[in-house]
Design an enzyme around this catalytic site. Structure first.
Site, PDB file in Angstrom:
ATOM      1  N   ASP A 115       0.883  -1.199  -0.245  1.00 58.53           N
ATOM      2  CA  ASP A 115      -0.074  -0.037  -0.143  1.00 58.53           C
ATOM      3  C   ASP A 115       0.829   1.354   0.024  1.00 58.53           C
ATOM      4  O   ASP A 115       1.910   1.229   0.550  1.00 58.53           O
ATOM      5  CB  ASP A 115      -0.877   0.158   1.417  1.00 58.53           C
ATOM      6  CG  ASP A 115      -1.673  -1.194   1.279  1.00 58.53           C
ATOM      7  OD1 ASP A 115      -2.135  -1.568   0.592  1.00 58.53           O
ATOM      8  OD2 ASP A 115      -1.795  -1.595   2.533  1.00 58.53           O
TER       9      ASP A 115
ATOM     10  N   ASP B 286      -0.170  13.369   8.476  1.00 61.52           N
ATOM     11  CA  ASP B 286      -0.989  14.536   8.736  1.00 61.52           C
ATOM     12  C   ASP B 286      -2.071  14.458   7.495  1.00 61.52           C
ATOM     13  O   ASP B 286      -3.228  14.759   7.847  1.00 61.52           O
ATOM     14  CB  ASP B 286      -0.421  16.127   8.539  1.00 61.52           C
ATOM     15  CG  ASP B 286       0.998  16.202   7.758  1.00 61.52           C
ATOM     16  OD1 ASP B 286       1.156  15.263   7.010  1.00 61.52           O
ATOM     17  OD2 ASP B 286       1.639  17.298   8.160  1.00 61.52           O
TER      18      ASP B 286
ATOM     19  N   GLU C  44      -6.857  22.455   7.813  1.00 63.17           N
ATOM     20  CA  GLU C  44      -5.413  23.048   7.591  1.00 63.17           C
ATOM     21  C   GLU C  44      -4.848  22.397   6.298  1.00 63.17           C
ATOM     22  O   GLU C  44      -4.103  22.920   5.658  1.00 63.17           O
ATOM     23  CB  GLU C  44      -4.531  22.663   8.608  1.00 63.17           C
ATOM     24  CG  GLU C  44      -3.216  23.208   8.549  1.00 63.17           C
ATOM     25  CD  GLU C  44      -2.052  22.779   9.329  1.00 63.17           C
ATOM     26  OE1 GLU C  44      -2.161  21.749   9.854  1.00 63.17           O
ATOM     27  OE2 GLU C  44      -0.954  23.451   9.576  1.00 63.17           O
ATOM     28  N   GLU C  45      -5.181  21.212   5.971  1.00 62.69           N
ATOM     29  CA  GLU C  45      -4.718  20.524   4.704  1.00 62.69           C
ATOM     30  C   GLU C  45      -5.435  20.752   3.598  1.00 62.69           C
ATOM     31  O   GLU C  45      -4.797  20.383   2.345  1.00 62.69           O
ATOM     32  CB  GLU C  45      -4.601  18.878   5.033  1.00 62.69           C
ATOM     33  CG  GLU C  45      -3.898  18.407   6.259  1.00 62.69           C
ATOM     34  CD  GLU C  45      -2.409  18.838   6.253  1.00 62.69           C
ATOM     35  OE1 GLU C  45      -1.760  18.935   4.995  1.00 62.69           O
ATOM     36  OE2 GLU C  45      -1.891  19.326   7.329  1.00 62.69           O
TER      37      GLU C  45
ATOM     38  N   ASP D 138      -7.482  21.030  12.715  1.00 69.91           N
ATOM     39  CA  ASP D 138      -6.132  20.797  12.247  1.00 69.91           C
ATOM     40  C   ASP D 138      -5.733  19.344  12.543  1.00 69.91           C
ATOM     41  O   ASP D 138      -5.731  18.853  13.931  1.00 69.91           O
ATOM     42  CB  ASP D 138      -5.112  21.708  13.415  1.00 69.91           C
ATOM     43  CG  ASP D 138      -3.848  21.767  13.164  1.00 69.91           C
ATOM     44  OD1 ASP D 138      -3.140  20.704  12.173  1.00 69.91           O
ATOM     45  OD2 ASP D 138      -2.817  22.348  13.675  1.00 69.91           O
TER      46      ASP D 138
ATOM     47  N   LEU E 261      -3.450  17.151  12.259  1.00 71.34           N
ATOM     48  CA  LEU E 261      -2.310  16.600  13.285  1.00 71.34           C
ATOM     49  C   LEU E 261      -1.441  17.964  13.381  1.00 71.34           C
ATOM     50  O   LEU E 261      -0.801  18.698  12.405  1.00 71.34           O
ATOM     51  CB  LEU E 261      -1.361  15.542  12.503  1.00 71.34           C
ATOM     52  CG  LEU E 261      -0.858  14.550  13.197  1.00 71.34           C
ATOM     53  CD1 LEU E 261      -1.827  13.562  13.864  1.00 71.34           C
ATOM     54  CD2 LEU E 261       0.073  13.756  12.446  1.00 71.34           C
ATOM     55  N   ASP E 262      -1.420  18.478  14.785  1.00 71.35           N
ATOM     56  CA  ASP E 262      -0.564  19.635  14.952  1.00 71.35           C
ATOM     57  C   ASP E 262       0.902  19.061  15.703  1.00 71.35           C
ATOM     58  O   ASP E 262       0.948  18.262  16.343  1.00 71.35           O
ATOM     59  CB  ASP E 262      -1.362  20.208  15.906  1.00 71.35           C
ATOM     60  CG  ASP E 262      -0.615  21.441  16.595  1.00 71.35           C
ATOM     61  OD1 ASP E 262      -0.369  22.485  15.809  1.00 71.35           O
ATOM     62  OD2 ASP E 262      -0.145  21.495  17.582  1.00 71.35           O
TER      63      ASP E 262
ATOM     64  N   GLU F 292      -6.532  26.737  14.948  1.00 68.79           N
ATOM     65  CA  GLU F 292      -5.422  26.460  16.121  1.00 68.79           C
ATOM     66  C   GLU F 292      -5.975  27.592  17.426  1.00 68.79           C
ATOM     67  O   GLU F 292      -6.094  27.102  18.191  1.00 68.79           O
ATOM     68  CB  GLU F 292      -3.998  26.602  15.288  1.00 68.79           C
ATOM     69  CG  GLU F 292      -3.652  25.733  14.506  1.00 68.79           C
ATOM     70  CD  GLU F 292      -2.132  25.775  13.856  1.00 68.79           C
ATOM     71  OE1 GLU F 292      -1.324  24.760  14.112  1.00 68.79           O
ATOM     72  OE2 GLU F 292      -1.755  26.919  13.773  1.00 68.79           O
TER      73      GLU F 292
HETATM   74  P1  AHG Z   1       1.575  22.137  12.277  1.00 68.63           P
HETATM   75  O1  AHG Z   1       2.243  20.894  12.344  1.00 68.63           O
HETATM   76  O2  AHG Z   1       0.010  21.771  12.480  1.00 68.63           O
HETATM   77  O3  AHG Z   1       1.612  22.873  10.883  1.00 68.63           O
HETATM   78  O4  AHG Z   1       1.758  23.074  13.346  1.00 68.63           O
HETATM   79  C1  AHG Z   1       3.075  23.524  13.829  1.00 68.63           C
HETATM   80  C2  AHG Z   1       2.905  24.770  14.534  1.00 68.63           C
HETATM   81  C3  AHG Z   1       2.474  24.473  15.973  1.00 68.63           C
HETATM   82  O5  AHG Z   1       2.297  23.170  16.442  1.00 68.63           O
HETATM   83  C4  AHG Z   1       3.723  25.027  16.833  1.00 68.63           C
HETATM   84  O6  AHG Z   1       3.376  25.762  17.791  1.00 68.63           O
HETATM   85  C5  AHG Z   1       4.489  25.774  15.856  1.00 68.63           C
HETATM   86  O7  AHG Z   1       4.138  25.309  14.447  1.00 68.63           O
HETATM   87  C6  AHG Z   1       5.897  25.580  16.021  1.00 68.63           C
HETATM   88  O8  AHG Z   1       6.650  26.624  15.156  1.00 68.63           O
HETATM   89  P2  AHG Z   1       8.215  26.668  15.196  1.00 68.63           P
HETATM   90  O9  AHG Z   1       8.913  25.514  14.764  1.00 68.63           O
HETATM   91  O10 AHG Z   1       8.448  27.806  14.354  1.00 68.63           O
HETATM   92  O11 AHG Z   1       8.533  27.044  16.713  1.00 68.63           O
HETATM   93 MN    MN Z   2      -0.975  22.961  13.690  1.00 73.38          MN
HETATM   94 MN    MN Z   3      -1.286  20.650  11.196  1.00 74.90          MN
END
Ligand code: AHG
Ligand code: MN
Ligand code: MN
Length: 336
Positions: A66, A72, A95-96, A117, A119-120, A281
């Protein structure tokens, strides 16, 4: 039976909460039930993330042949597919995806809009560091049928529910429907989220600040002054503060909710509007933190009062204990 033996699943909590509100139709509990199923599916996949070398990394094929998706993108699809057919939603946004996500023609539409969101903190996946999922729910404002962008583009104070899941040493779901903040821990042996943190309250003031301080030289002078103030030694005000930064907003805000203090992602020279996204977020986290007795601001305005103009817009964020965020605002506005 003594009360301490009462086991409250998330489903029971939602249904009992709805019963307390006359006129509730059960649609909302159905919606949250479908969402928790999606979270369990994501959790199952996230907990296998360390096995990518064996099972195949994103972009490759796994042992079964697969295609392996990025987590994410996978999480995004899991939520959409769990929520597209229940008849609770009229539209979604994530977000995606650049544009809103419509409910397929063959399924009924409902009275709510979901933003998420999936996967954050996704840059932390490969290091086995906490990641999460964030969601925000509005009542639709368009009359009927397919939902529209306007159903999603509402100010945060209009949210009817918001929450997040943190996939960590244990997996927790934290949510609010405007009636306090409640936390549930996943018991993997029975696959249920069980009430573990009822009515969470954030301390009025903390002693931790959380920011990507690598950006210090891109910050404006007032903000630099605030962070320098936190560095100074003063017993009466519990300074210096400790610094903690995970780089997953869900995890940083979760710690802030439980221990107090402030989490911030300010504007800087590279990101003049900040980095984090308002709709999926900052708004849901602001609703949760306010419900727990805290405060959330862009430095000048309450996050929940911002009138959104686009789905993916950014905002600076200062969120956490009431007194810490109020003090940060004073510095940012040049009042200190
Ligand atoms: P995502 O993984 O949904 O794109 O979000 C990432 C965000 C958040 O989770 C985090 O607080 C921030 O990006 C971190 O950013 P830096 O690497 O600039 O610190
Ligand atoms: Mn995020
Ligand atoms: Mn995300």
């Amino acid at each position: 039976m003594p009360d301490q033996q009462k086991v409250v699943t998330i489903e029971r909590h939602i249904i009992e909460g709805e019963r307390a509100h006359p006129g509730a139709t059960g649609h909302f509990s159905g919606l949250l039930r479908d969402l928790t199923l999606a979270f369990k599916v994501i959790w199952r996949e996230v907990s296998k993330a360390g096995l990518v070398d064996i099972l195949g990394a994103a972009g490759q094929t796994n042992v079964s042949g697969d295609d392996v998706k990025k987590l994410d993108v996978y999480a995004d699809e899991v939520i959409y597919k769990a929520m597209d057919h229940g008849g609770h939603l009229c539209v979604m946004a994530s977000e995606e995806n650049e544009d809103v996500l419509h409910i397929p023609d063959q399924y009924p539409t409902g009275r709510y809009a979901l933003l998420y969101d999936p996967l954050d903190g996704s840059s932390n996946i490969d290091a086995n560091v906490n990641i999460g999922t964030i969601f925000s729910i509005y009542r639709r404002i368009s009359p009927s049928g397919k939902g529209r962008l306007e159903d999603c583009l509402q100010s945060g104070y209009k949210q009817v529910a918001a929450g997040y899941v943190i996939y960590g040493s244990s997996t927790m779901l934290v949510y609010t429907t405007g009636d306090g903040v409640h936390g549930f821990t996943l018991d993997p042996s029975i696959g249920e989220f069980l009430l573990s943190h009822e009515d969470i309250r954030i301390p009025k003031r903390g002693k931790i600040y959380s920011a990507n301080e690598g950006n210090f030289h891109r910050w404006d002078e007032n903000l630099k002054k605030y962070v320098q103030y936190l560095h100074e030694e003063d017993k009466n005000t519990n300074r210096p503060y400790s610094q903690r930064y995970i780089g997953s907003m869900v995890a940083d805000v979760h710690r802030t909710l439980l221990y107090g203090g402030i989490f911030m992602y300010p504007a800087d020279k590279k990101n003049p509007e900040g980095k984090l996204r308002l709709m999926y977020e900052c708004n849901p986290m602001a609703f949760i933190i306010e419900q727990a007795g805290g405060r959330a601001s862009n430095g000048k305005q309450r996050i929940l009062d911002i009138q959104p103009s686009t789905l993916h817009q950014h905002t600076p964020l200062f969120i956490g204990s009431e007194e810490d965020v109020a003090l940060a605002e004073e510095f940012i506005q040049g009042k200190r």
